[in-house]
Design a protein around this motif. Sequence first.
Motif, PDB file in Angstrom:
ATOM      1  N   LEU A 247      -4.186   7.621  14.150  1.00 60.51           N
ATOM      2  CA  LEU A 247      -5.336   8.205  15.114  1.00 60.51           C
ATOM      3  C   LEU A 247      -6.744   8.632  13.887  1.00 60.51           C
ATOM      4  O   LEU A 247      -6.231   9.581  13.154  1.00 60.51           O
ATOM      5  N   PRO A 248      -7.516   7.947  13.873  1.00 63.84           N
ATOM      6  CA  PRO A 248      -8.530   8.457  13.223  1.00 63.84           C
ATOM      7  C   PRO A 248      -9.200   9.563  13.865  1.00 63.84           C
ATOM      8  O   PRO A 248      -9.400   9.647  14.968  1.00 63.84           O
TER       9      PRO A 248
ATOM     10  N   THR B 238       0.924  -1.278   0.134  1.00 67.04           N
ATOM     11  CA  THR B 238      -0.088   0.046  -0.093  1.00 67.04           C
ATOM     12  C   THR B 238       0.980   1.222  -0.010  1.00 67.04           C
ATOM     13  O   THR B 238       1.744   1.422   0.771  1.00 67.04           O
ATOM     14  N   VAL B 239       0.442   2.254  -0.828  1.00 69.53           N
ATOM     15  CA  VAL B 239       1.232   3.467  -0.951  1.00 69.53           C
ATOM     16  C   VAL B 239       0.085   4.314  -0.873  1.00 69.53           C
ATOM     17  O   VAL B 239      -1.004   4.552  -1.624  1.00 69.53           O
ATOM     18  N   VAL B 240       0.268   5.512   0.263  1.00 74.55           N
ATOM     19  CA  VAL B 240      -0.738   6.441   0.703  1.00 74.55           C
ATOM     20  C   VAL B 240      -0.071   7.776   0.480  1.00 74.55           C
ATOM     21  O   VAL B 240       1.149   7.839   1.053  1.00 74.55           O
ATOM     22  N   ASP B 241      -0.747   8.829  -0.183  1.00 77.97           N
ATOM     23  CA  ASP B 241      -0.368  10.050   0.099  1.00 77.97           C
ATOM     24  C   ASP B 241      -0.425  10.700   1.440  1.00 77.97           C
ATOM     25  O   ASP B 241      -1.550  10.761   1.928  1.00 77.97           O
TER      26      ASP B 241
ATOM     27  N   PHE C 192      -0.845  13.989   8.044  1.00 75.46           N
ATOM     28  CA  PHE C 192      -2.378  13.778   7.933  1.00 75.46           C
ATOM     29  C   PHE C 192      -2.536  12.991   6.755  1.00 75.46           C
ATOM     30  O   PHE C 192      -1.972  13.173   5.649  1.00 75.46           O
ATOM     31  N   ALA C 193      -3.450  12.050   6.547  1.00 75.27           N
ATOM     32  CA  ALA C 193      -3.731  11.144   5.624  1.00 75.27           C
ATOM     33  C   ALA C 193      -5.261  10.997   5.373  1.00 75.27           C
ATOM     34  O   ALA C 193      -6.018  11.266   6.266  1.00 75.27           O
TER      35      ALA C 193
ATOM     36  N   GLU D 111      -7.624   0.692   2.301  1.00 75.61           N
ATOM     37  CA  GLU D 111      -6.483  -0.053   2.770  1.00 75.61           C
ATOM     38  C   GLU D 111      -6.239   0.406   4.068  1.00 75.61           C
ATOM     39  O   GLU D 111      -5.786  -0.287   4.881  1.00 75.61           O
ATOM     40  N   THR D 112      -6.177   1.813   4.453  1.00 74.10           N
ATOM     41  CA  THR D 112      -5.948   2.121   5.727  1.00 74.10           C
ATOM     42  C   THR D 112      -6.995   1.696   6.601  1.00 74.10           C
ATOM     43  O   THR D 112      -6.485   1.347   7.931  1.00 74.10           O
ATOM     44  N   ASP D 113      -8.267   1.554   6.298  1.00 74.59           N
ATOM     45  CA  ASP D 113      -9.163   0.843   7.159  1.00 74.59           C
ATOM     46  C   ASP D 113      -8.749  -0.490   7.588  1.00 74.59           C
ATOM     47  O   ASP D 113      -8.763  -1.032   8.725  1.00 74.59           O
TER      48      ASP D 113
END
Lengths: 228, 563
Positions: free
Chosen positions: B88-89, B42-45, B154-155, B160-162
Motif C-alpha cells: 500500500l503506498p 532488491t533489499v529494502v530496510d 513500513f518502508a 526499486e519498490t516503485d
Amino acid sequence: MTLFHFFNCAILTFGPHAVYYSATPLSEYDTLGTSVKAAVVYLATALVKLVCLATFLQVSETEVFDPYQEALKAMIGFIDVAGLYFALAQLTHRNISQNHKFQAVGLGWAFADSVLHRLAPLWVGARGLEFTWDYVLQGLEANANLVFTISLAALGSLMWLRKNKPKTLIPIIYTCAVIIATMPSITSYLRRVMGWHFPKVVGFELMTSLVMAFISCQLFILCQRPSL
Amino acid sequence: MSEDKNSKHNRHHRSTLFDSMYPLVALTLALVACVELCDAATVVDVYRLIQYDISGAPFGSRFSSLNHHAASLSFHPGADLSRSVLILPLRDLDLAFLQDYISQKQSLGGLLILLPQMFRPGGNVISETLGLRRLLGQLEKLLIHSNIPFPVYFAFENEETDAMLADVKKNDALGQQATATTGGYKLVISVSEPRKIASPTITNIQGWLPGSRAEGDSNQLPTIAVVASYDTFGAAPALSVGSDSNGSGVVALLEVARLFSTLYSNPKTRGRYNLLFALTSGGPYNYEGTQKWLKSLDQRMRESIDYAICLNSVGSWDNELLVHVSKPPENAYIKQIFEGFSNVAEDLGFQVSLKHKKINISNSRVAWEHEQFSRLRVTAATVSGLSAPPELLESAGSLSDTRQHVNEDAIIKGVKLVAESLARHIYGHQGKDIQIFADNSSLAVNPFYVRSWLDSLSQTPRVAPFLSKNEPLIMALKKELEDYTAEVSIQQESLDGIFTFYDSTKASLNIYQVASVTFDLLLLLVLGSYLIMLFSFLVITTRGLDDLISIFRRPPSRKMKMA
C-alpha cells in the motif's frame, strides 16, 4: 522451486557430455580413461594459464577494451592449444582409432571446462529464489563450447596426428583452428566493444559452433579419403 | 596375463584413491552447502509496526516474519489474499477499506506500507503536503489501537519498490494472482518471532545547579525545576524520532540549562534559587518516569521546589504559546507564574494563554507532565504549543513528526520566554523592563546549538523500552548536563505497570522475482526433449539408424538369442 531450476540448468550444462558419451561408439570402446586424462591435462593447462595471466596482465578497473591486453590474453589462450596438443599427441592411449581419440579428448576437455567454469556459479546462484535467465544461457554456452572443443580436437588431430594431408586443405585447417582457438577473445570483443548482451553473444556462439563443426567434419572426411 | 595384473593393480589404485577422497569430497560438499544465498535483486530496510499489550490486551502487529507473494490494491475483488502481502503506498491509501479489513478480521499474509521519502528522518525538506500528514496521522491512530494478526511493515519508496509495484499492479490487472504457479514477486523477511522485552528500563537524568546562599542564612534555598520528557512512542518505533514531541522540549531544556550555567558560573551573578533540570523518560505512558523520579527525591528537596516548568512540544507554534495548569487560575502561585510569562511574552511579541484542566484522581490517565507534580502537591505548569491534551499514546512522536515540520525559531522564542521569566523571578526583576538574555549579548540564545541538537535528536528514535541502559543518547544527554550543572545523577527504574512491549522493530526485506513451477516444468520438458533429440541424432550419425532402433528392441533380441 529453486532446486528444480538448478537441476534444469545442470542437465542443460552437463547432460550433452553424458549423452555424447553414451550415444556415440565411445561408450562401446570404453574410452573413459582417455577422457579423464584429457580432463586432467585441462586442469593443468588452466593452472598454467592462470599463473601467466596473473603475472603478465594488468587489472583495469573499467571495462575498457585494451587491444594490447586482449592480444596478450589471446596469446595466453594459445596455451590451451598447447595443452590440447599434449593431450592428443603425447599421452599414450589405449589402442583407439584416431576417429575416437579426438572425440574422447575433446569430450574430456569440454567436460572439465564446464565443471571448472560453470559448476560453482550454478551451485551458488541457481539455487536462490531469484530467477534469472543467466544460468540457462550459461548452459547453452556450455553446449556451444562442447562443439567448439570437439571441432578443435578434430582439427588438432588432423594437424598433428595425420601425416599425409592434401596440400590445399592445410591452410584451411590452420585457419579454422586459429578461429576456434581465439573464440574467447572474439566473444569478449563483442561483449565489450560492440556492447552485445549475453543472449546475443550466446546465440552467436551457438551458430558459429555449428558452422565450425560442419566445416571440421567436412575437412575430416576429405582428409580421410586418401587413407581409405 | 601381465595386462590383467596391470588392470587389477590400476583398479586397486583407483579404489584407494577414491576412498581417500571421500572425506575431502564430503567436506567440500558441506562447505559449499553453507554458502549464503543472499542473492535477492532488491533489499529494502523495513520498520515493523509496534507490538504491545495493555494489561494483557494485545495491540499492534502480532507477527514479524514474512514469506509471501506480493499483491497490490488492484487485485480482483474476492481474491484470496491470505497468502499475499498487500503493498500500500501512502498516497493511494483508502483508510475505510483498511479499517474494514482489520475490523472484519480478514486474513492477510502481510501489509507493507510505502511512505514517501519526505517522511524519512534526516531527509530533505520538500514542499508541504498537509493532506498526507493528516492521512498518516489517521493511519497511525488506526494501527496503534487495533489488534492485527499479520505482520505490518513500513518502508520508504525508492526506484526499486516503485518498479516492483508497477509490475505487480500490471499483473494483478490482468487477473493473474501471484501464487506459486504463476510467478511474480516474493517478499521475504526472515526474522525470529518477536519476544517480550523482559524488564524495560526507563532512565531519568537530573542535573542540579545550586544557588548561592547568603552569609548567615541556614535555611534551605528554594528550588525551581525545569522538566522535559525525552522519550517517544509511535507506530514504527524504529522511526519514532519525535522532533516536536518531545525533541523540542529537550532542546529547550538544554539551552535554558546552558544559559543559567553561564549565569551561575560567576558567584556574583549566582541567584538565590537552586535549579533542578530533569530529563524524564516514560512520557507517553502516563508520565510514569516523572512520577518515579519525584518519589525518589528526598522529601525535603521536594518540599523546597517552589514551582516546576514542564516543556512539551514547543517547536511548532506561531503566535500563541499555552501554559497548562491543574491548580485553579485564582491560585496565587499560578497567578504569579502566569503574570511573569505574559510580561515577557509581551516584550518578545507573542501571546501566552492559560488553560486549566482539573485532575481527576480516579482516572489513571495523566495527560500533562505537570499533573504528576500536582498529585504530589508541587506547583507546576506545562508550557506547550499544543492546545488540547494528547490522548494516550498519541502525539508522542508519530511518523509525521519529522525535522522538516519543526520551527527552530519557535523553540528559540520558547527558550527566551522560559529563561527570561525564570531569571526575572530569581533575581527579583518582575515587571521591570530588563532583558537579561538579550540578543547579541554574551547570554544570547544560541540558535546553532538549538539547531544542532534538534537535528541530532531528529535522527535518533527514542522509544523507551528499546533503549538500553547505556544507550549513547542517554550518555550524551548526561554528559551535556554535566557540562552545565554541578551534580548529575541517573535514575534507572523498570517500566512496570500495564504496558508490555515486544522486540523486533527493524528488518531487511528481500524482494525476489520468482518464476512459477509451470515454467520450471516446461523448461524440464524442453530440455528433456532436446537431450533425447541430441541422443538420437548422435546415434544415427555415428552408428546408423539400425542401432537406434535396436536400442529399443534389445529385450526381444536377447530373448531370441537365448532361445
